[in-house]
Write a protein that holds these residues in place. Sequence first.
Motif, PDB file in Angstrom:
ATOM      1  N   VAL A   1       4.637   1.911   1.671  1.00  0.00           N
ATOM      2  CA  VAL A   1       5.971   1.639   1.115  1.00  0.00           C
ATOM      3  C   VAL A   1       6.808   2.904   0.905  1.00  0.00           C
ATOM      4  O   VAL A   1       8.020   2.819   0.722  1.00  0.00           O
ATOM      5  CB  VAL A   1       5.891   0.842  -0.214  1.00  0.00           C
ATOM      6  N   ASP A   2       6.155   4.083   0.892  1.00  0.00           N
ATOM      7  CA  ASP A   2       6.923   5.321   0.691  1.00  0.00           C
ATOM      8  C   ASP A   2       6.280   6.406   1.543  1.00  0.00           C
ATOM      9  O   ASP A   2       5.239   6.951   1.180  1.00  0.00           O
ATOM     10  CB  ASP A   2       6.913   5.701  -0.797  1.00  0.00           C
ATOM     11  N   TYR A   3       6.864   6.712   2.679  1.00  0.00           N
ATOM     12  CA  TYR A   3       6.192   7.628   3.610  1.00  0.00           C
ATOM     13  C   TYR A   3       6.433   9.105   3.277  1.00  0.00           C
ATOM     14  O   TYR A   3       5.863   9.988   3.892  1.00  0.00           O
ATOM     15  CB  TYR A   3       6.623   7.330   5.058  1.00  0.00           C
ATOM     16  N   ARG A   4       7.272   9.376   2.261  1.00  0.00           N
ATOM     17  CA  ARG A   4       7.574  10.778   1.940  1.00  0.00           C
ATOM     18  C   ARG A   4       6.352  11.559   1.471  1.00  0.00           C
ATOM     19  O   ARG A   4       6.285  12.764   1.632  1.00  0.00           O
ATOM     20  CB  ARG A   4       8.668  10.845   0.862  1.00  0.00           C
ATOM     21  N   ASP A   5       5.357  10.874   0.902  1.00  0.00           N
ATOM     22  CA  ASP A   5       4.189  11.581   0.356  1.00  0.00           C
ATOM     23  C   ASP A   5       2.954  11.464   1.251  1.00  0.00           C
ATOM     24  O   ASP A   5       1.844  11.746   0.832  1.00  0.00           O
ATOM     25  CB  ASP A   5       3.867  11.071  -1.056  1.00  0.00           C
ATOM     26  N   ASN A   6       3.148  11.060   2.481  1.00  0.00           N
ATOM     27  CA  ASN A   6       1.991  10.891   3.374  1.00  0.00           C
ATOM     28  C   ASN A   6       1.635  12.162   4.143  1.00  0.00           C
ATOM     29  O   ASN A   6       0.693  12.172   4.910  1.00  0.00           O
ATOM     30  CB  ASN A   6       2.241   9.761   4.371  1.00  0.00           C
ATOM     31  N   THR A   7       2.410  13.195   3.966  1.00  0.00           N
ATOM     32  CA  THR A   7       2.129  14.463   4.649  1.00  0.00           C
ATOM     33  C   THR A   7       2.023  15.583   3.626  1.00  0.00           C
ATOM     34  O   THR A   7       2.596  15.504   2.543  1.00  0.00           O
ATOM     35  CB  THR A   7       3.240  14.819   5.650  1.00  0.00           C
TER      36      THR A   7
ATOM     37  N   PRO B   1       0.843  -1.203   0.000  1.00  0.00           N
ATOM     38  CA  PRO B   1       0.000   0.000   0.000  1.00  0.00           C
ATOM     39  C   PRO B   1       0.877   1.251   0.000  1.00  0.00           C
ATOM     40  O   PRO B   1       1.981   1.236   0.547  1.00  0.00           O
ATOM     41  CB  PRO B   1      -0.795  -0.119   1.306  1.00  0.00           C
ATOM     42  N   ASN B   2       0.373   2.318  -0.609  1.00  0.00           N
ATOM     43  CA  ASN B   2       1.143   3.564  -0.646  1.00  0.00           C
ATOM     44  C   ASN B   2       0.177   4.749  -0.733  1.00  0.00           C
ATOM     45  O   ASN B   2      -0.284   5.105  -1.805  1.00  0.00           O
ATOM     46  CB  ASN B   2       2.099   3.548  -1.844  1.00  0.00           C
ATOM     47  N   LEU B   3      -0.156   5.297   0.407  1.00  0.00           N
ATOM     48  CA  LEU B   3      -1.067   6.451   0.413  1.00  0.00           C
ATOM     49  C   LEU B   3      -0.297   7.728   0.113  1.00  0.00           C
ATOM     50  O   LEU B   3       0.850   7.895   0.522  1.00  0.00           O
ATOM     51  CB  LEU B   3      -1.769   6.578   1.773  1.00  0.00           C
ATOM     52  N   LYS B   4      -1.002   8.601  -0.614  1.00  0.00           N
ATOM     53  CA  LYS B   4      -0.421   9.907  -0.954  1.00  0.00           C
ATOM     54  C   LYS B   4      -1.432  10.972  -0.511  1.00  0.00           C
ATOM     55  O   LYS B   4      -2.631  10.814  -0.715  1.00  0.00           O
ATOM     56  CB  LYS B   4      -0.201   9.975  -2.472  1.00  0.00           C
TER      57      LYS B   4
END
Length: 466
Positions: free
Chosen positions: A134-140, A33-36
Amino acid sequence: MRRTSLRALGLLTAAFTLTGLVTATPASAEPGPNLKVTATVVQGRYLPGDEIPVDVTVTNIGDTAAAEAKGSNYTVSGPYFTVPRGAWGDLENEGPGASYAPGETRTYRVIGKSMYGSKEDPTVQFEVYTPGDVDYRDNTSIVTLEHVPAGTTDRVAGQLYGDANEDGVPSPGEGLAGAEVHLSGVGMTGELMTTTDAAGRFEFAAVPITPNASIYFWKIPNGWITPHTGDLRVDGSGSQTALAIKATRPLTDVLQATGSLDKASYAVGETAKATLVLTNIGNRPLAGLWVGCDPVGSGQHLEIADTQWGDFSPAKQAGTLAAGQRLEITVTGKVPEKASYFGRVYLTCYVDSKTASSGPVAEAFGKVPGKRADSRGRIWTDKNGNGQWDSGEQVPNVTATLSTDGGKLVSLAKTDADGWVTFPNVAVGVYRLRTVAPWRAVGDTDVYVIAPPYGFGDWHQQVVRR
Ligand SMILES: [Ca+2]
Ligand SMILES: [Ca+2]
Ligand SMILES: [Ca+2]
């Protein structure tokens, strides 16, 4: 070479179009999963304390379903931005969290408030978390909640009119001239004041922005009644420049009220009969009338059950009077014990209507004799003319008297070296204070003799040389 690069660009575009979601999935991303998260402030003229909506768009750009997703916000700088419980919908922290299929996207309108009183705009981070992203940079996503700049002012203007023809709008000649206009607002340091011109118009050229201003009038001509005008939003947009503020006639123009009691003197617990006489002195019928007695609840008033007023009771507010009609309403009430400490029982009734304010007040009282008390006060004269008591202004050795309204002498005593005088063991009630020549008592000369524990303490009486 130029042709080659153009062809290369074309191929690239085709690749993105054909693969669709691939554009949003970096080739390097791991499966999962990868939330943006993307936050956008809904544009508006915001003042401190306003609700500010922020649209938060959440997309699962991963190849696996996201579960237990939860949102939160955090004030990075500036005044605190608070969000009520429930503002995040299914992303609410205290709930089970939300699920997102791969490619699914939803937008949440998160509404919060910035706190009062800062000159800085809040910067707020919106964040959505899901386990295994998988990529937390775009979660904020960080946004600045821009307010109307501090120091901005706005024009507030309008007209005060007395609606003589009762059509609800300002008509020629209805402007009320010379009234003081006072404006105050939340966050403003002081009150602004101006005066209405010959046409009743007023203007405040530079009102500091405020979420809630109110206007009241003073020195209004010819007895007109003005409303309290509140909830004015002054946000710099010039939206409060055409206020039409309607004044109305007081009910006392057309309604008279008098009250009386059936006896001059009562005992505690006795039932007194009170009569209220209402007269419509106008040439139109009156409706929606009601009577409110003992409005301050002082405990010295006749205890009258509201239901006795019938249609005129505060609960019904349905009293009517035809033009010219005189109506007598008789009620009964018990004399409360507290009245005996003051020596008086009162009937005080305000008459009002649903549609007009400032009705007449009917008053009457009866004596409630029995208790006695000492009455002590100080007699002084304003030697230095500053309008107030100063040390050394007491008047020694002057004879003072208490007498009834009818002029009957009740007690006589002399002031001591410090100007103090005590009238011992006087029947409770209201008396007039007098002093012998060359002194004359001035101002309010009423002396209330009240039995403990209700006394107001010592009184002070100013005198002048005759
Ligand atoms: Ca992510
Ligand atoms: Ca009018
Ligand atoms: Ca003085």
